[in-house]
Scaffold this motif. Structure first.
Motif, PDB file in Angstrom:
ATOM      1  N   THR A 131       0.839  -1.200   0.000  1.00 50.07           N
ATOM      2  CA  THR A 131       0.000   0.000   0.000  1.00 50.07           C
ATOM      3  C   THR A 131       0.876   1.253   0.000  1.00 50.07           C
ATOM      4  OG1 THR A 131      -0.129   0.081   2.418  1.00 50.07           O
ATOM      5  CG2 THR A 131      -1.827  -1.190   1.262  1.00 50.07           C
ATOM      6  N   LEU A 132       0.297   2.331  -0.504  1.00 49.87           N
ATOM      7  CA  LEU A 132       0.959   3.634  -0.521  1.00 49.87           C
ATOM      8  C   LEU A 132       0.218   4.549   0.438  1.00 49.87           C
ATOM      9  CD1 LEU A 132       1.150   4.139  -4.409  1.00 49.87           C
ATOM     10  CD2 LEU A 132       2.671   2.766  -2.956  1.00 49.87           C
ATOM     11  N   GLU A 133       0.962   5.201   1.295  1.00 54.55           N
ATOM     12  CA  GLU A 133       0.375   6.192   2.178  1.00 54.55           C
ATOM     13  C   GLU A 133       0.768   7.573   1.669  1.00 54.55           C
ATOM     14  OE1 GLU A 133       1.543   5.352   6.172  1.00 54.55           O
ATOM     15  OE2 GLU A 133       0.330   3.524   6.295  1.00 54.55           O
ATOM     16  N   LEU A 134      -0.247   8.348   1.260  1.00 53.90           N
ATOM     17  CA  LEU A 134      -0.012   9.651   0.661  1.00 53.90           C
ATOM     18  C   LEU A 134      -0.229  10.760   1.675  1.00 53.90           C
ATOM     19  CD1 LEU A 134      -1.946   9.157  -2.725  1.00 53.90           C
ATOM     20  CD2 LEU A 134       0.320   8.333  -2.070  1.00 53.90           C
ATOM     21  N   SER A 135       0.163  11.948   1.294  1.00 52.71           N
ATOM     22  CA  SER A 135      -0.113  13.115   2.145  1.00 52.71           C
ATOM     23  C   SER A 135      -1.624  13.319   2.244  1.00 52.71           C
ATOM     24  CB  SER A 135       0.542  14.357   1.532  1.00 52.71           C
ATOM     25  OG  SER A 135       0.020  14.609   0.230  1.00 52.71           O
ATOM     26  N   GLY A 136      -2.059  13.981   3.304  1.00 50.64           N
ATOM     27  CA  GLY A 136      -3.483  14.222   3.502  1.00 50.64           C
ATOM     28  C   GLY A 136      -4.245  13.015   3.979  1.00 50.64           C
ATOM     29  N   GLY A 137      -3.529  11.995   4.482  1.00 51.70           N
ATOM     30  CA  GLY A 137      -4.200  10.814   5.006  1.00 51.70           C
ATOM     31  C   GLY A 137      -4.791   9.914   3.942  1.00 51.70           C
ATOM     32  N   ARG A 138      -4.366  10.042   2.722  1.00 51.35           N
ATOM     33  CA  ARG A 138      -4.903   9.195   1.653  1.00 51.35           C
ATOM     34  C   ARG A 138      -4.090   7.890   1.543  1.00 51.35           C
ATOM     35  NH1 ARG A 138      -4.171  13.058  -3.207  1.00 51.35           N
ATOM     36  NH2 ARG A 138      -2.305  13.494  -1.956  1.00 51.35           N
ATOM     37  N   THR A 139      -4.763   6.845   1.079  1.00 53.35           N
ATOM     38  CA  THR A 139      -4.149   5.522   0.965  1.00 53.35           C
ATOM     39  C   THR A 139      -4.457   4.918  -0.391  1.00 53.35           C
ATOM     40  OG1 THR A 139      -4.400   5.149   3.355  1.00 53.35           O
ATOM     41  CG2 THR A 139      -4.016   3.211   1.974  1.00 53.35           C
ATOM     42  N   VAL A 140      -3.475   4.235  -0.944  1.00 56.61           N
ATOM     43  CA  VAL A 140      -3.659   3.519  -2.206  1.00 56.61           C
ATOM     44  C   VAL A 140      -3.336   2.052  -1.974  1.00 56.61           C
ATOM     45  CG1 VAL A 140      -2.906   3.236  -4.601  1.00 56.61           C
ATOM     46  CG2 VAL A 140      -3.048   5.534  -3.587  1.00 56.61           C
ATOM     47  N   GLU A 141      -4.302   1.198  -2.244  1.00 59.21           N
ATOM     48  CA  GLU A 141      -4.082  -0.246  -2.182  1.00 59.21           C
ATOM     49  C   GLU A 141      -3.546  -0.679  -3.540  1.00 59.21           C
ATOM     50  OE1 GLU A 141      -3.633  -3.825  -0.581  1.00 59.21           O
ATOM     51  OE2 GLU A 141      -4.537  -2.184   0.566  1.00 59.21           O
ATOM     52  N   TRP A 142      -2.253  -1.007  -3.577  1.00 61.74           N
ATOM     53  CA  TRP A 142      -1.609  -1.327  -4.857  1.00 61.74           C
ATOM     54  C   TRP A 142      -1.619  -2.821  -5.143  1.00 61.74           C
ATOM     55  CZ3 TRP A 142       0.460   2.322  -8.222  1.00 61.74           C
ATOM     56  CH2 TRP A 142       1.195   1.827  -9.302  1.00 61.74           C
ATOM     57  N   GLY A 143      -1.550  -3.636  -4.119  1.00 62.00           N
ATOM     58  CA  GLY A 143      -1.493  -5.079  -4.310  1.00 62.00           C
ATOM     59  C   GLY A 143      -0.068  -5.539  -4.522  1.00 62.00           C
ATOM     60  N   SER A 144       0.160  -6.414  -5.497  1.00 62.08           N
ATOM     61  CA  SER A 144       1.506  -6.901  -5.795  1.00 62.08           C
ATOM     62  C   SER A 144       2.177  -5.955  -6.792  1.00 62.08           C
ATOM     63  CB  SER A 144       1.438  -8.310  -6.392  1.00 62.08           C
ATOM     64  OG  SER A 144       0.875  -8.259  -7.694  1.00 62.08           O
ATOM     65  N   ALA A 145       3.420  -6.273  -7.140  1.00 62.31           N
ATOM     66  CA  ALA A 145       4.143  -5.452  -8.109  1.00 62.31           C
ATOM     67  C   ALA A 145       3.761  -5.770  -9.552  1.00 62.31           C
ATOM     68  CB  ALA A 145       5.645  -5.646  -7.920  1.00 62.31           C
ATOM     69  N   GLU A 146       2.945  -6.766  -9.764  1.00 65.15           N
ATOM     70  CA  GLU A 146       2.560  -7.154 -11.118  1.00 65.15           C
ATOM     71  C   GLU A 146       1.636  -6.116 -11.753  1.00 65.15           C
ATOM     72  OE1 GLU A 146       0.850 -11.001 -10.799  1.00 65.15           O
ATOM     73  OE2 GLU A 146       2.696 -11.962 -10.064  1.00 65.15           O
ATOM     74  N   ASN A 147       1.720  -6.015 -13.076  1.00 67.94           N
ATOM     75  CA  ASN A 147       0.880  -5.092 -13.849  1.00 67.94           C
ATOM     76  C   ASN A 147       1.033  -3.647 -13.379  1.00 67.94           C
ATOM     77  OD1 ASN A 147      -0.282  -7.294 -15.340  1.00 67.94           O
ATOM     78  ND2 ASN A 147      -1.644  -7.679 -13.590  1.00 67.94           N
ATOM     79  N   GLY A 148       2.268  -3.263 -13.052  1.00 72.91           N
ATOM     80  CA  GLY A 148       2.509  -1.935 -12.497  1.00 72.91           C
ATOM     81  C   GLY A 148       2.117  -0.805 -13.428  1.00 72.91           C
ATOM     82  N   ALA A 149       2.419  -0.941 -14.738  1.00 65.97           N
ATOM     83  CA  ALA A 149       2.088   0.125 -15.681  1.00 65.97           C
ATOM     84  C   ALA A 149       0.573   0.319 -15.778  1.00 65.97           C
ATOM     85  CB  ALA A 149       2.677  -0.195 -17.053  1.00 65.97           C
ATOM     86  N   ALA A 150      -0.168  -0.789 -15.814  1.00 65.48           N
ATOM     87  CA  ALA A 150      -1.629  -0.693 -15.884  1.00 65.48           C
ATOM     88  C   ALA A 150      -2.195  -0.072 -14.610  1.00 65.48           C
ATOM     89  CB  ALA A 150      -2.226  -2.078 -16.110  1.00 65.48           C
ATOM     90  N   LYS A 151      -1.627  -0.432 -13.463  1.00 65.66           N
ATOM     91  CA  LYS A 151      -2.090   0.139 -12.199  1.00 65.66           C
ATOM     92  C   LYS A 151      -1.810   1.642 -12.138  1.00 65.66           C
ATOM     93  CE  LYS A 151      -1.622  -4.179  -9.623  1.00 65.66           C
ATOM     94  NZ  LYS A 151      -0.931  -4.933  -8.546  1.00 65.66           N
ATOM     95  N   ALA A 152      -0.663   2.041 -12.675  1.00 62.71           N
ATOM     96  CA  ALA A 152      -0.326   3.467 -12.685  1.00 62.71           C
ATOM     97  C   ALA A 152      -1.334   4.254 -13.528  1.00 62.71           C
ATOM     98  CB  ALA A 152       1.094   3.663 -13.209  1.00 62.71           C
ATOM     99  N   ARG A 153      -1.674   3.737 -14.706  1.00 68.93           N
ATOM    100  CA  ARG A 153      -2.644   4.431 -15.555  1.00 68.93           C
ATOM    101  C   ARG A 153      -4.013   4.487 -14.893  1.00 68.93           C
ATOM    102  NH1 ARG A 153       0.044   1.285 -19.538  1.00 68.93           N
ATOM    103  NH2 ARG A 153      -1.636  -0.265 -19.439  1.00 68.93           N
ATOM    104  N   THR A 154      -4.394   3.379 -14.292  1.00 74.45           N
ATOM    105  CA  THR A 154      -5.706   3.329 -13.635  1.00 74.45           C
ATOM    106  C   THR A 154      -5.763   4.293 -12.457  1.00 74.45           C
ATOM    107  OG1 THR A 154      -6.017   1.015 -14.282  1.00 74.45           O
ATOM    108  CG2 THR A 154      -7.331   1.822 -12.435  1.00 74.45           C
ATOM    109  N   LEU A 155      -4.690   4.351 -11.668  1.00 81.92           N
ATOM    110  CA  LEU A 155      -4.664   5.238 -10.505  1.00 81.92           C
ATOM    111  C   LEU A 155      -4.751   6.702 -10.935  1.00 81.92           C
ATOM    112  CD1 LEU A 155      -4.377   5.658  -7.465  1.00 81.92           C
ATOM    113  CD2 LEU A 155      -1.884   5.588  -7.760  1.00 81.92           C
TER     114      LEU A 155
END
Length: 264
Positions: free
Chosen positions: A214-238
């Motif tokens: 998971t990614l913890e962002l400023s402002g108390g926001r959180t991103v559930e990323w999962g595994s490192a697989e399909n990283g480029a697709a996850k980046a576009r989706t996020l």
């Protein structure tokens, strides 16, 4: 039996030695070959002296470009370029090897001869994508997983790694299966895929298990990323998800084809 007459002897001598024009042509060809050979020798000797013995083609100055964190003085000291040596004799591969060995922050280095009297050192430094904190210091890790420097202050724009592997049975199993080094490499891969706009706001990259990052962002926001697989697709989706739900505080792109967001 009578011997050959004088005329016969003269004819034979003329036949063996060739006609006068032929002899002159052979002599001219021989002189030409000798002159050309001497010219080649002189030219070669002059070139060798010009490259190795003359004072005009020797290293007089060394320039450094591309540094960011490193200083040009640090690069010059580590390169140890032999100033005053013939420019043609400078071991550029040796200079590159010294720089890589002494300054691991350097990712790429191009050592070029700048005729007639210079050496240019073009440097590309590694960029940290992740920080590993220990004893109040931060080890910088680049996108290739290379741990290249330890600093006392965290550089801006790189999240800290947090391994939280002892909180659940699945995390313990993940650690036992993959090992800490493998999980760190997975975290590095995720850090390298985070969109640039999101990376600036990412404070911590938390690894709970191999497929739970998971990614913890400023402002108390959180991103559930999962595994490192399909990283480029996850980046576009996020990126698209954060634009569509700008007020959300929770984003899930662990399955990039089925993202989710929530206000809390």
């Amino acid at each position: 039996m009578a011997g050959p007459t004088t005329a016969e002897r003269g004819q034979r001598q003329q036949e063996s030695s060739g006609s006068p024009p032929a002899r002159r042509w052979k002599n001219r060809r021989f002189r030409t070959i000798v002159i050309l050979a001497l010219a080649v020798v002189l030219l070669g000797s002059g070139s060798v002296w010009l490259l190795y013995g003359s004072p005009w083609l020797r290293v007089r100055h060394v320039s450094v470009s591309g540094t960011a964190v490193l200083t040009p003085e640090e690069v010059l000291e580590a390169a140890d370029v032999p100033v005053g040596a013939p420019l043609v004799s400078v071991d550029t591969d040796g200079i590159e090897a010294r720089l890589r060995r002494k300054l691991p922050r350097i990712d790429e280095i191009d050592v070029v001869r700048s005729w007639p009297r210079g050496i240019g050192l073009k440097v590309t430094e590694r960029t940290p994508v992740l920080l590993i904190e220990k004893d109040g210091k931060f080890t910088e890790v680049d996108k290739k997983g290379v741990r290249f420097a330890t600093v006392s202050r965290a550089p801006h724009g790189a999240p800290s790694l947090e391994l939280s592997l002892a909180r659940s049975g699945s995390a313990t199993a993940s650690l036992r299966r993959f090992g800490t080094d493998r999980l760190v490499r997975e975290a590095v891969a995720v850090a390298g895929d985070i969109p640039a706009a999101v990376r600036r706001d990412t404070r911590t990259l938390k690894v709970l298990s191999y497929d739970d990052i998971t990614l913890e962002l400023s402002g108390g926001r959180t991103v559930e990323w999962g595994s490192a697989e399909n990283g480029a697709a996850k980046a576009r989706t996020l990126t698209a998800l954060m634009k569509a739900a700008s007020g959300a505080r929770y984003f899930d792109v662990s399955v990039p084809t089925a993202p989710a967001s929530a206000a809390s």
